[in-house]
Design an enzyme around this catalytic site. Structure first.
Site, PDB file in Angstrom:
ATOM      1  N   SER A  40       0.843  -1.207   0.000  1.00 40.30           N
ATOM      2  CA  SER A  40       0.000   0.000   0.000  1.00 40.30           C
ATOM      3  C   SER A  40       0.869   1.244   0.000  1.00 40.30           C
ATOM      4  O   SER A  40       2.091   1.181   0.160  1.00 40.30           O
ATOM      5  CB  SER A  40      -0.921   0.007   1.225  1.00 40.30           C
ATOM      6  OG  SER A  40      -0.185   0.315   2.400  1.00 40.30           O
ATOM      7  N   SER A  42       0.794   3.798   2.195  1.00 41.78           N
ATOM      8  CA  SER A  42       0.725   4.534   3.457  1.00 41.78           C
ATOM      9  C   SER A  42       2.072   5.077   3.919  1.00 41.78           C
ATOM     10  O   SER A  42       2.115   5.950   4.777  1.00 41.78           O
ATOM     11  CB  SER A  42       0.142   3.643   4.557  1.00 41.78           C
ATOM     12  OG  SER A  42       1.028   2.592   4.890  1.00 41.78           O
ATOM     13  N   LYS A 102       4.866   0.745   9.651  1.00 45.05           N
ATOM     14  CA  LYS A 102       4.658   2.168   9.923  1.00 45.05           C
ATOM     15  C   LYS A 102       5.915   2.717  10.610  1.00 45.05           C
ATOM     16  O   LYS A 102       6.834   1.985  10.951  1.00 45.05           O
ATOM     17  CB  LYS A 102       3.450   2.396  10.841  1.00 45.05           C
ATOM     18  CG  LYS A 102       2.140   1.786  10.388  1.00 45.05           C
ATOM     19  CD  LYS A 102       1.535   2.496   9.204  1.00 45.05           C
ATOM     20  CE  LYS A 102       0.195   1.877   8.826  1.00 45.05           C
ATOM     21  NZ  LYS A 102      -0.349   2.434   7.563  1.00 45.05           N
ATOM     22  N   SER A 210      -3.205   6.763   5.672  1.00 42.15           N
ATOM     23  CA  SER A 210      -2.663   5.744   6.567  1.00 42.15           C
ATOM     24  C   SER A 210      -3.610   5.487   7.727  1.00 42.15           C
ATOM     25  O   SER A 210      -3.955   6.405   8.477  1.00 42.15           O
ATOM     26  CB  SER A 210      -1.294   6.196   7.116  1.00 42.15           C
ATOM     27  OG  SER A 210      -0.784   5.259   8.039  1.00 42.15           O
TER      28      SER A 210
END
Length: 262
Positions: A40, A42, A102, A210
């Site tokens: 993704s 994010s 993250k 996100s």
């Protein structure tokens, strides 16, 4: 008979070789490095869809999530080393069981808040320095064919998708890029979060794209992540493909091979 016995012996040896190879690969993946493919956007522009990296599982010690499917018979963490603020971390989502990646923003005991798109840690504003735009083609990305979100949208397929970029400097001096899409989006203004002991607060660098610790677990967010759920640190991109498959060699991003993760 001798020929038949030799053939059977060859098959047995082949099976042994395959089993040993699988065991060695399993031990290597459990103790040292886990492959991770970025699915993704994010973490743009630090990590792009199609980046392939190995997660350093030695960085923070080991928990039951160090094993595939969480099968390690470990309670808590073994050989634990504290992560550092600013690390890019792969962890097990506390609710849905998937692996997320993250940036570690809040340490245990910290307060975290967003005000008008600006990060505040322990009541102090975190410096952001404008750094131009991040540009990419508005087209399907990765195996899932996701379309990027754009600050200059709506635009047509094939046009240039833009996001404002800034350089954020965390306490301690570590720097990384962050992107902006929305003005006063839902995640741009939050309550004050106080990170509990034994937990961490994570955010994506693509701040308006996100689902991270700013969002509660009841609505699909990450919430606070227990130390036990940390899997490892992302240190370096090994390979990157901008196409729907890594086999499309004409879509390889050669400038990202062996690129350090800031």
């Amino acid at each position: 008979m001798a020929s038949k016995a030799a053939n059977e012996g060859g098959i047995v040896e082949t099976i042994k070789t395959v089993v040993y190879a699988l065991l060695i690969a399993g031990v290597f993946r459990t103790l040292f490095f886990q492959p991770f493919w970025i699915p993704s956007g994010s973490m743009k522009d630090t990590l792009l869809i199609g980046d392939f990296l190995f997660v350093n599982k030695m960085a923070y010690g080991y928990s039951r999530y160090s094993c595939p499917f969480g099968f390690c018979p470990i309670s808590g963490r073994l050989l634990f080393s504290d992560p550092e603020r600013g690390d890019v971390v792969v962890f097990r989502h506390p609710v849905n069981g998937s692996d997320f990646i993250k940036r570690l923003i809040g340490m245990p005991g910290d307060t975290v808040q967003m005000k008008n798109g600006v990060l505040f840690l322990n009541g102090e504003e975190v410096q952001q320095t404008p750094d131009g735009d991040f540009e990419e083609v508005y087209d399907q990305q990765g195996p899932m064919g996701n379309l990027p979100r754009c600050e200059n949208g709506p635009i047509g397929q094939g046009d240039i998708c833009k996001k404002s970029r800034a350089r954020e400097t965390l306490p301690g001096g570590r720097q990384h890029d962050i992107l902006n899409i929305d003005t006063n989006g839902f995640g741009d203004n939050t309550d004050v979060f106080t990170v509990p002991a034994g937990h961490y607060f994570f955010m994506g660098d693509n701040r308006d794209n996100s689902q991270d610790s700013r969002y509660g677990q009841a609505v699909g967010g990450v919430g606070f992540v227990p130390a036990e759920n940390l899997i490892g640190r992302a240190d370096r991109i090994m390979f990157s493909s901008a196409g729907r498959s890594m086999l499309y060699f004409w879509t390889w991003r050669s400038d990202r091979f062996f690129k350090a993760v800031e």
